[in-house]
Design a protein around this motif. Sequence first.
Motif, mmCIF file in Angstrom:
data_model
loop_
_atom_site.group_PDB
_atom_site.id
_atom_site.type_symbol
_atom_site.label_atom_id
_atom_site.label_comp_id
_atom_site.label_asym_id
_atom_site.label_seq_id
_atom_site.Cartn_x
_atom_site.Cartn_y
_atom_site.Cartn_z
ATOM 1 N N LYS A 1 18.987 50.249 -0.293
ATOM 2 C CA LYS A 1 19.781 49.062 -0.623
ATOM 3 C C LYS A 1 20.474 48.487 0.613
ATOM 4 C CE LYS A 1 20.344 50.262 -5.422
ATOM 5 N NZ LYS A 1 19.817 49.027 -6.010
ATOM 6 N N CYS B 1 17.063 45.524 -4.707
ATOM 7 C CA CYS B 1 18.305 44.835 -5.017
ATOM 8 C C CYS B 1 19.478 45.516 -4.311
ATOM 9 C CB CYS B 1 18.505 44.893 -6.527
ATOM 10 S SG CYS B 1 19.954 44.020 -7.089
ATOM 11 N N MET C 1 22.532 45.393 -5.524
ATOM 12 C CA MET C 1 23.421 45.953 -6.545
ATOM 13 C C MET C 1 22.809 47.272 -7.022
ATOM 14 S SD MET C 1 24.414 42.431 -8.514
ATOM 15 C CE MET C 1 22.849 41.629 -8.403
ATOM 16 N N ASP C 2 23.524 47.981 -7.871
ATOM 17 C CA ASP C 2 23.061 49.341 -8.162
ATOM 18 C C ASP C 2 23.287 49.672 -9.644
ATOM 19 O OD1 ASP C 2 21.970 51.751 -7.536
ATOM 20 O OD2 ASP C 2 23.701 52.556 -6.463
ATOM 21 N N CYS C 3 22.315 49.302 -10.465
ATOM 22 C CA CYS C 3 22.438 49.607 -11.898
ATOM 23 C C CYS C 3 21.745 50.935 -12.171
ATOM 24 C CB CYS C 3 21.776 48.522 -12.740
ATOM 25 S SG CYS C 3 22.472 46.892 -12.432
ATOM 26 N N TYR D 1 20.200 52.037 -14.681
ATOM 27 C CA TYR D 1 18.945 51.965 -15.421
ATOM 28 C C TYR D 1 17.874 51.166 -14.691
ATOM 29 C CZ TYR D 1 21.324 47.605 -16.364
ATOM 30 O OH TYR D 1 22.006 46.434 -16.204
ATOM 31 N N CYS D 2 18.159 50.708 -13.495
ATOM 32 C CA CYS D 2 17.243 49.783 -12.810
ATOM 33 C C CYS D 2 15.876 50.441 -12.583
ATOM 34 C CB CYS D 2 17.832 49.357 -11.464
ATOM 35 S SG CYS D 2 16.749 48.219 -10.593
ATOM 36 N N LEU E 1 13.610 49.514 -10.746
ATOM 37 C CA LEU E 1 13.127 49.384 -9.371
ATOM 38 C C LEU E 1 13.381 50.661 -8.573
ATOM 39 C CD1 LEU E 1 14.355 45.740 -8.627
ATOM 40 C CD2 LEU E 1 12.130 46.481 -9.480
ATOM 41 N N THR F 1 13.449 41.937 -8.262
ATOM 42 C CA THR F 1 14.703 41.821 -7.522
ATOM 43 C C THR F 1 15.663 40.993 -8.383
ATOM 44 O OG1 THR F 1 15.700 41.019 -5.476
ATOM 45 C CG2 THR F 1 13.862 39.724 -6.312
ATOM 46 N N ASP F 2 16.900 40.868 -7.936
ATOM 47 C CA ASP F 2 17.800 39.910 -8.592
ATOM 48 C C ASP F 2 17.546 38.557 -7.913
ATOM 49 O OD1 ASP F 2 20.745 39.764 -10.137
ATOM 50 O OD2 ASP F 2 20.510 38.329 -8.471
ATOM 51 N N LYS G 1 22.773 38.926 -11.829
ATOM 52 C CA LYS G 1 24.041 39.524 -12.271
ATOM 53 C C LYS G 1 25.125 39.181 -11.256
ATOM 54 C CE LYS G 1 22.180 43.404 -14.852
ATOM 55 N NZ LYS G 1 21.177 44.354 -14.411
HETATM 56 S S1 SF4 Z 1 17.550 44.377 -9.886
HETATM 57 FE FE1 SF4 Z 1 18.832 44.006 -11.666
HETATM 58 S S2 SF4 Z 1 18.880 45.976 -12.721
HETATM 59 FE FE2 SF4 Z 1 18.176 46.393 -10.643
HETATM 60 S S3 SF4 Z 1 20.037 46.885 -9.508
HETATM 61 FE FE3 SF4 Z 1 19.676 44.698 -9.257
HETATM 62 S S4 SF4 Z 1 20.891 43.746 -10.837
HETATM 63 FE FE4 SF4 Z 1 20.685 45.886 -11.390
#
Ligand code: SF4
Lengths: 336, 367
Positions: free
Chosen positions: B53, B89, B91-93, B95-96, B98, B138-139, B170
């Motif tokens: 990331k 991405c 950000m760090d979800c 459940y992602c 990716l 990606t976002d 997001k």
């Molecule tokens: S691609 Fe979407 S789900 Fe994955 S980390 Fe980024 S915002 Fe979150």
Amino acid sequence: MASECGEAAAIDPRVVPLADIDLGDERFRITTQRESGDLQASIRRFGLRTPPLVTPVGAGFIIVNGFRRVSACREMGWKSTPARVLPTASAYECALTAVAENSLERPLNLIETSRALNLLEQTAPEGRIPDADASALGLPTHPSVAVRLKLLCRMPVDVQDGVLDGTISFAMACELSRLEEDLGIAFASLFRRLKPSLNKQREIVSLVSEIAGRENVDPRQVLEECGLTQVIGSPGTDRNQQIHGIRRQLRLRRFPSLAAAEHNFFVLRQRLKLGAALQLAPPRDFEGTGFTLALSFQTIEEVVHLRAKLDELIDHPDFKTLLTGKGRGFEKALDS
Amino acid sequence: MKIAELYVDAQLAGRPEAEAASRRFKVPIQTVGSAQEVYASVAAAKDPIGRGKHVLYLTRNRGAFIKSCPGTHHYTCCGYKILHIGTFCSMDCSYCILQSYFHPPVLQYFLNHDEMDQELEQLFATRAIHRLGTGEFTDSLIWEPWTHLSERLIRKFAGQDGCVLELKTKTAWVDSLLDLPHRRRTILAWSLNTDEVIRTDERGTTSLDARLKAAARGADHGYPLAFHFDPIVIADGCEADYRRTVERLFAAVDPRHIVWISLGALRFMPELKTVIRQRFKHSRIVYGEFIGGLDGKMRYFKPLRMRAYRDIAAAIRAVAPGICIYLCMEDDEVWEHALGFQPAQRGGLSRMLDEAAVRQCHLSSGR
Ligand code: SF4
């Protein structure tokens, strides 16, 4: 180092007073056997064929190999024993000799292999066992296997005993090593008592940990509440039944809606009174949409009978409920 | 986005985008002959996913820019097209997907936009209705602060009438987009969730309020909007939380601006479970009642999904009865229970969404 040790093995055969041998110093102990009763009988009949190997420490000796022989001699009331004395050897040389002699006598079990690896690593000059030494001794050289094996002899005694008596596999022991000690011990005791297969052991450990995660409670509480701790302390009952009961309890708590739907489905199916020749199965985990109906028969008469049974089934109100109530986990069906 | 290492494909050395990224992130450019060098650096980290990331690789997209969304035949797919602008991405979800989709995952941003433009032109030339989105690998908007990609795309889509672009995010980074001449050919879309899920499982994303505020600003500037309740995380009391999210959505945004709302319950490949447990020690999402789905993914037990969808859909319809709601990757049985109809009864999901796009984005096909 291996060849030096071979050359340095100028062993001095002597008679050593047993009082001078420190039986409590187990730094070179590899064997997991403690009993020496069988050895006593053998020594009485055939004499001490291979004297123990000791090395001088301070004014006395410590044992490099032959812990059970020294014990047996003491228990038989001997005052002294023939011994092979390894003079002024380095700790690593002693360790190599201890492992070599033990593995020549018998294949090392997992705990002994673990002890051997730890002993060699702790005494090796650079804290690393040379690959040549490890493979000459028949020890694993693959780093990830060696790392996991080394953990074994540091695990609680209950887990080690489970590994030794074959109720706990190496893989499961590694899983238990990741848990808090008393939790690992609780599982080990349960598995030693009920002897479930590895897959079932895995299922039980994972269900308990996931229930704890799901409900945000301590896994020990789950063990307690699902009756696992009581099973550990209650001898007698049928093992398979107990394993089945535990898994059912845990599944019920981990997958309450799915378990309830399964239960409801079975109750409804029972009401259909299908008999052994007609078997109705739901889609796996109720996810798909296709049910399966299996017919077993041997004769035309049986097929005719099945046809009548199928006609009855089609008109049975519970059959319709079974086919249409899946989406709600059949909950309404049972209320009616 | 915080970048610790910036790699540039040797074939693209000297490109102004690379210089701009280097200036913005205050890191030197490292030129590499192959992606393997970048992957090796990321893979060597203790947490390669976390590391990925912060590693940006500017390169060319060597495959197609426009791909069809990989549906499965067990569950109804929406017939979406993916516009592949980059991967991963910042950000760090928890459940992602990716995290386990790329090995190892790394922030890749493609610079061969001329080729992307060519593919888009070819698609526009079909003069058929198409829905495209950049938010699959990606976002869509994380690149916004240092590239002008969205501007380029919004202008490009504004120049034609058959295709609509969905920018799914997001973040709340809409400032640079607001005054662009979009002609309603770009939909600004947000993933929505409950405050609880955002707090525990969407690290580094913006709050629900910030997302809704950004959406409202988009609507004020004439953009059509979309919202995705995806992933819906099913837990005790979640229905009430999702109902509150729906209330907040409609308190911020007039439903007339909304093209569609999708609902999708959490689903993931089994391998992701280990990743989540390792990387998100406090997340409890893996402890839901999951079963193995027909597509190999873990899915909530069907009646639970149906109940959640039904509940959220009812809350949405109570405010916006005519709004286009669809389910993401579900079968007819779930549609029927949750929404009261099957896509085929309305010409199929693709058609439903095309029609919504035509209505709201004023698309017209030449066929
Ligand atoms: S691609 Fe979407 S789900 Fe994955 S980390 Fe980024 S915002 Fe979150």
